[in-house]
Write a protein that holds these residues in place. Sequence first.
Motif, PDB file in Angstrom:
ATOM      1  N   TRP A 291     -43.914  -0.609  -4.449  1.00 59.88           N
ATOM      2  CA  TRP A 291     -45.072  -1.479  -4.686  1.00 59.88           C
ATOM      3  C   TRP A 291     -44.799  -2.416  -5.869  1.00 59.88           C
ATOM      4  N   LEU A 292     -44.265  -1.866  -6.950  1.00 56.27           N
ATOM      5  CA  LEU A 292     -43.927  -2.674  -8.118  1.00 56.27           C
ATOM      6  C   LEU A 292     -42.859  -3.708  -7.770  1.00 56.27           C
ATOM      7  N   SER A 293     -41.855  -3.313  -7.007  1.00 54.73           N
ATOM      8  CA  SER A 293     -40.816  -4.258  -6.563  1.00 54.73           C
ATOM      9  C   SER A 293     -41.420  -5.384  -5.735  1.00 54.73           C
ATOM     10  N   ASN A 294     -42.344  -5.027  -4.842  1.00 54.92           N
ATOM     11  CA  ASN A 294     -43.003  -6.053  -4.029  1.00 54.92           C
ATOM     12  C   ASN A 294     -43.661  -7.099  -4.912  1.00 54.92           C
TER      13      ASN A 294
ATOM     14  N   LEU B  31     -49.176 -10.778 -15.132  1.00 55.68           N
ATOM     15  CA  LEU B  31     -49.848 -10.623 -13.843  1.00 55.68           C
ATOM     16  C   LEU B  31     -49.621  -9.221 -13.270  1.00 55.68           C
ATOM     17  N   ILE B  32     -48.397  -8.745 -13.367  1.00 55.95           N
ATOM     18  CA  ILE B  32     -48.085  -7.429 -12.824  1.00 55.95           C
ATOM     19  C   ILE B  32     -48.703  -6.329 -13.685  1.00 55.95           C
ATOM     20  N   GLU B  33     -48.695  -6.504 -14.998  1.00 53.91           N
ATOM     21  CA  GLU B  33     -49.366  -5.530 -15.874  1.00 53.91           C
ATOM     22  C   GLU B  33     -50.841  -5.413 -15.484  1.00 53.91           C
TER      23      GLU B  33
ATOM     24  N   VAL C 116     -36.728   5.440 -13.253  1.00 53.26           N
ATOM     25  CA  VAL C 116     -35.590   4.511 -13.236  1.00 53.26           C
ATOM     26  C   VAL C 116     -34.968   4.290 -14.609  1.00 53.26           C
ATOM     27  N   GLY C 117     -35.506   4.885 -15.642  1.00 53.57           N
ATOM     28  CA  GLY C 117     -35.029   4.605 -16.985  1.00 53.57           C
ATOM     29  C   GLY C 117     -33.869   5.435 -17.471  1.00 53.57           C
ATOM     30  N   TYR C 118     -33.306   6.298 -16.625  1.00 51.13           N
ATOM     31  CA  TYR C 118     -32.220   7.166 -17.069  1.00 51.13           C
ATOM     32  C   TYR C 118     -30.852   6.499 -17.017  1.00 51.13           C
TER      33      TYR C 118
ATOM     34  N   ARG D 189     -37.334  -2.389 -14.805  1.00 52.79           N
ATOM     35  CA  ARG D 189     -37.201  -1.098 -15.474  1.00 52.79           C
ATOM     36  C   ARG D 189     -38.309  -0.905 -16.506  1.00 52.79           C
ATOM     37  N   ASP D 190     -38.586  -1.944 -17.295  1.00 52.43           N
ATOM     38  CA  ASP D 190     -39.609  -1.841 -18.336  1.00 52.43           C
ATOM     39  C   ASP D 190     -41.006  -1.675 -17.738  1.00 52.43           C
ATOM     40  N   LEU D 191     -41.329  -2.479 -16.718  1.00 54.94           N
ATOM     41  CA  LEU D 191     -42.634  -2.362 -16.075  1.00 54.94           C
ATOM     42  C   LEU D 191     -42.795  -0.996 -15.429  1.00 54.94           C
ATOM     43  N   SER D 192     -41.741  -0.516 -14.791  1.00 60.57           N
ATOM     44  CA  SER D 192     -41.788   0.791 -14.139  1.00 60.57           C
ATOM     45  C   SER D 192     -42.062   1.899 -15.159  1.00 60.57           C
ATOM     46  N   GLY D 193     -41.374   1.852 -16.272  1.00 60.00           N
ATOM     47  CA  GLY D 193     -41.596   2.851 -17.313  1.00 60.00           C
ATOM     48  C   GLY D 193     -43.012   2.825 -17.851  1.00 60.00           C
ATOM     49  N   ARG D 194     -43.527   1.614 -18.107  1.00 58.37           N
ATOM     50  CA  ARG D 194     -44.903   1.506 -18.616  1.00 58.37           C
ATOM     51  C   ARG D 194     -45.911   1.968 -17.568  1.00 58.37           C
ATOM     52  N   MET D 195     -45.666   1.612 -16.294  1.00 62.24           N
ATOM     53  CA  MET D 195     -46.556   2.041 -15.213  1.00 62.24           C
ATOM     54  C   MET D 195     -46.579   3.567 -15.124  1.00 62.24           C
ATOM     55  N   ASN D 196     -45.409   4.189 -15.133  1.00 54.12           N
ATOM     56  CA  ASN D 196     -45.337   5.643 -15.016  1.00 54.12           C
ATOM     57  C   ASN D 196     -46.036   6.333 -16.178  1.00 54.12           C
TER      58      ASN D 196
END
Length: 181
Positions: free
Chosen positions: A88-91, A105-107, A131-133, A146-153
């Motif tokens: 979803w985030l990639s989309n 916008l994504i945030e 994905v941050g490993y 990677r940054d957005l994914s980490g903040r989302m998680n």
Amino acid sequence: MKVLVTGGARSGKSGFAEAYAARLGDRGVYIATAQAFDEEMEARIELHRENRRNRGFHWDTTEEPYALAETLRTANAPVVLVDCLTLWLSNWLLRCEHEQDAERLIEHRIDELADAFGSMEGPVVLVTNEVGYGLVPEYKLGRIFRDLSGRMNQKLARTADQVFLVTAGIPVELKSQAFRL
């Protein structure tokens, strides 16, 4: 019950999330976020569909690559499962990558998702990738992802009642064991 399931690629996240969700209700809504842009992705999506059919739990599948918060708010079932937030985030990132304020916008979309997740009354299970490993991505878009994914998680983990990390097919519940400062 709000549950976040995370882990690496092919770690067993989806299978665990589906089995866990099946313990929370007698039927469910499965919100799939993947888009099939090529044959390989079509095959992955079909494998997930086949796995769901073979597990014997009744899922009503909704395919929604963008309007996830809205779809969550209107989902009506004993249990809801979303697979996967990373797609979803990639989309969204690919849709907005040329916008000057794409990250903002994504945030905003992530905040909407977190609000929807937090307001759900019945059991909800969200699947995401950790994905941050790995290495720092070479390209800007990869670093933003990677940054957005980490903040989302992190945001969703704060809202979740339970957070599972699945590694090598082994789920470990994290939130109850979290160190508190």
